[in-house]
Design a protein around this motif. Structure first.
Motif, PDB file in Angstrom:
ATOM      1  N   SER A 328       0.493  -1.440  -0.062  1.00 27.59           N
ATOM      2  CA  SER A 328       0.354  -0.003   0.223  1.00 27.59           C
ATOM      3  C   SER A 328       0.886   1.366  -0.182  1.00 27.59           C
ATOM      4  N   VAL A 329       0.422   2.402   0.321  1.00 29.87           N
ATOM      5  CA  VAL A 329       0.874   4.016   0.329  1.00 29.87           C
ATOM      6  C   VAL A 329       1.733   3.258   1.440  1.00 29.87           C
ATOM      7  N   GLY A 330       3.068   4.684   0.807  1.00 31.60           N
ATOM      8  CA  GLY A 330       3.699   5.049   1.702  1.00 31.60           C
ATOM      9  C   GLY A 330       5.171   3.845   1.444  1.00 31.60           C
ATOM     10  N   ASP A 331       6.670   5.012   1.657  1.00 28.31           N
ATOM     11  CA  ASP A 331       7.752   4.411   1.417  1.00 28.31           C
ATOM     12  C   ASP A 331       8.768   3.758   2.589  1.00 28.31           C
ATOM     13  N   GLU A 332       8.335   2.863   3.487  1.00 30.71           N
ATOM     14  CA  GLU A 332       9.390   2.845   4.492  1.00 30.71           C
ATOM     15  C   GLU A 332      10.123   1.832   4.065  1.00 30.71           C
ATOM     16  N   PRO A 333      11.222   0.909   4.944  1.00 30.61           N
ATOM     17  CA  PRO A 333      12.075   0.360   4.653  1.00 30.61           C
ATOM     18  C   PRO A 333      11.901  -0.833   4.990  1.00 30.61           C
ATOM     19  N   TYR A 334      11.009  -1.201   5.598  1.00 31.32           N
ATOM     20  CA  TYR A 334      10.372  -3.040   5.703  1.00 31.32           C
ATOM     21  C   TYR A 334       9.848  -3.430   4.442  1.00 31.32           C
ATOM     22  N   LYS A 335       8.829  -2.593   3.600  1.00 33.34           N
ATOM     23  CA  LYS A 335       8.710  -2.431   2.388  1.00 33.34           C
ATOM     24  C   LYS A 335      10.026  -2.941   1.513  1.00 33.34           C
ATOM     25  N   ARG A 336      10.905  -1.712   0.794  1.00 31.53           N
ATOM     26  CA  ARG A 336      11.288  -2.117   0.026  1.00 31.53           C
ATOM     27  C   ARG A 336      12.547  -3.394   0.263  1.00 31.53           C
ATOM     28  N   LEU A 337      12.287  -3.805   1.513  1.00 28.61           N
ATOM     29  CA  LEU A 337      12.773  -5.289   1.625  1.00 28.61           C
ATOM     30  C   LEU A 337      12.300  -6.382   0.874  1.00 28.61           C
ATOM     31  N   TRP A 338      11.086  -6.166   0.110  1.00 27.99           N
ATOM     32  CA  TRP A 338      10.412  -6.934  -0.588  1.00 27.99           C
ATOM     33  C   TRP A 338       9.945  -6.888  -1.796  1.00 27.99           C
ATOM     34  N   CYS A 339       9.697  -5.145  -1.846  1.00 25.93           N
ATOM     35  CA  CYS A 339       9.191  -4.276  -2.793  1.00 25.93           C
ATOM     36  C   CYS A 339      10.305  -3.904  -3.810  1.00 25.93           C
TER      37      CYS A 339
END
Length: 392
Positions: A328-339
């Motif tokens: 979903s919306v928002g740029d966070e380090p934990y998302k970058r691990l997968w995305c």
């Protein structure tokens, strides 16, 4: 409270206005009430739409709101063309119609039929109907919208719009879980096993999916508590704290339990008999979307229970054969691990009155300024610091 005409008068006036502007279109503009929800459910059954514009979401966020909730249905040659579930809010002297759920609604896409006709004509018909039935509404604010969904382009982007300030991140699961593990670093599996050992030492762990009303309430209670603590830590107002927000989320996830494949689902990680992380997600035909998440700031926080739960959720999505895990919306380090997919959503700000047009132009400019600030790390950090100092 705004006085709303009777259902029969609503339909007659809206339809007449649309016929005057384009013979192919007919519109129904309905206040939030059981007949409107029933009509929207029938409409959605024949269209493509995001979860946050589906009938369950619409009823959960609009039920009991009367004139403050709006169902707009547009037909072309008698067939469903476009539908919107909206809430009407005040911004100073200006009345704004926005997606039901406000800032809680992300990745939005209207209920869209197979043939809406030319987008400009459809939007002219839609806005004419809203002006006729609700002249008190000054502006449409349709934010965080997908530009396309399931192969269909979003016709609302024929209205004045700009790119949303925040990107959305998602993981491509088409190559399976092994490939998903490779993105963003090759240490995911090792870290996951190490965390699992820590959780076993802390009393054992289990994964929970809410399948009963009691389980929904337990997971939401834990989420609200965790998220509140996090907002306090950030120095920001808690957008989940208002009782009406909590009540509507409970209604949404309770209602979803009735389906064989729920459109909205809660997952939790329990360690030592206590919930340590919670995610709330929605589903589309081929994806799962994390709508919200939180983890406990306790003695196990250093072992990243939130990341552990995401790992399990992504693996489960792969096992189900889904193509996308949407963070979903928002740029966070934990998302970058997968995305490995970045999506730019769009914000429609369209005036329906003179003062609404002025406000819409200002909001489009503000969105562009926010987006530019977020593209520069130093400016983004400054903006976050200012936001915390000002309490949001």
């Amino acid at each position: 409270m705004v006085n709303v005409p009777s259902l029969a008068r609503q339909e007659a006036q809206a339809a007449a206005t649309v016929r005057a502007r384009g013979a192919a279109y007919r519109a129904r503009v309905l206040a939030a009430a059981p007949p409107a929800f029933a009509a929207y459910g029938e409409f959605c059954a024949q269209t493509v739409h995001s979860p946050t514009q589906g009938p369950l979401w619409a009823r959960a966020w609009l039920e009991g709101r009367g004139a403050e909730g709006l169902i707009v249905l547009l037909f072309r040659d008698g067939r469903p063309a476009l539908g919107l579930a909206l809430e009407v809010v005040r911004h100073g002297p200006v009345h704004i119609a926005r997606f039901a759920g406000g800032s809680h609604a992300n990745g939005n896409f209207p209920a869209l039929g197979a043939d809406t006709g030319e987008a400009g004509a459809a939007m002219a018909a839609l806005t004419a109907a809203i002006r006729a039935e609700r002249p008190d509404i000054d502006m449409l604010a349709l934010e965080r919208q997908r530009r396309s969904f399931e192969g269909l382009a979003n016709p609302t982007l024929a209205l004045p719009h700009t790119t949303s300030p925040n990107i959305a991140l998602s993981a491509d699961l088409s190559g399976g879980f092994e490939q998903a593990l490779e993105w963003g670093g090759k240490r995911k599996r090792r870290k996951h096993r190490a965390r699992a050992r820590k959780f076993e030492q802390a009393g054992g762990y289990r994964l929970v999916e809410a399948r009963t009303p009691a389980e929904v309430d337990a997971l939401l209670d834990a989420f609200f508590e965790m998220k509140h603590a996090r907002f306090v830590e950030w120095g920001l107002p808690d957008v989940f704290a208002p009782p009406q927000v909590q009540a509507r989320l409970r209604a949404l996830f309770h209602a979803a339990l009735d389906a064989d494949r729920p459109a909205f689902v809660l997952h939790g990680l329990e360690v030592g008999g206590r919930l340590r992380a919670v995610t709330g997600s929605s589903r589309t035909r081929d994806s799962i979307i994390c709508e919200f998440n939180a983890f406990a700031r306790d003695e196990l926080a250093n072992h990243s229970p939130g990341e552990f739960l995401f790992h399990e959720n992504v693996q489960a999505a792969c096992a189900e054969g889904l193509a996308i895990y949407d963070f979903s919306v928002g740029d966070e380090p934990y998302k970058r691990l997968w995305c490995n997919i970045e999506t730019q959503h769009a914000d429609v700000f369209a005036g329906l009155s003179r003062r609404g047009s002025l406000l819409a132009a200002g909001w489009r400019m503000l969105a562009r300024l926010k987006r530019r600030a977020k593209q520069h790390p130093a400016a983004a950090r400054l903006a976050r610091r200012a936001r915390r100092m000002l309490g949001g």
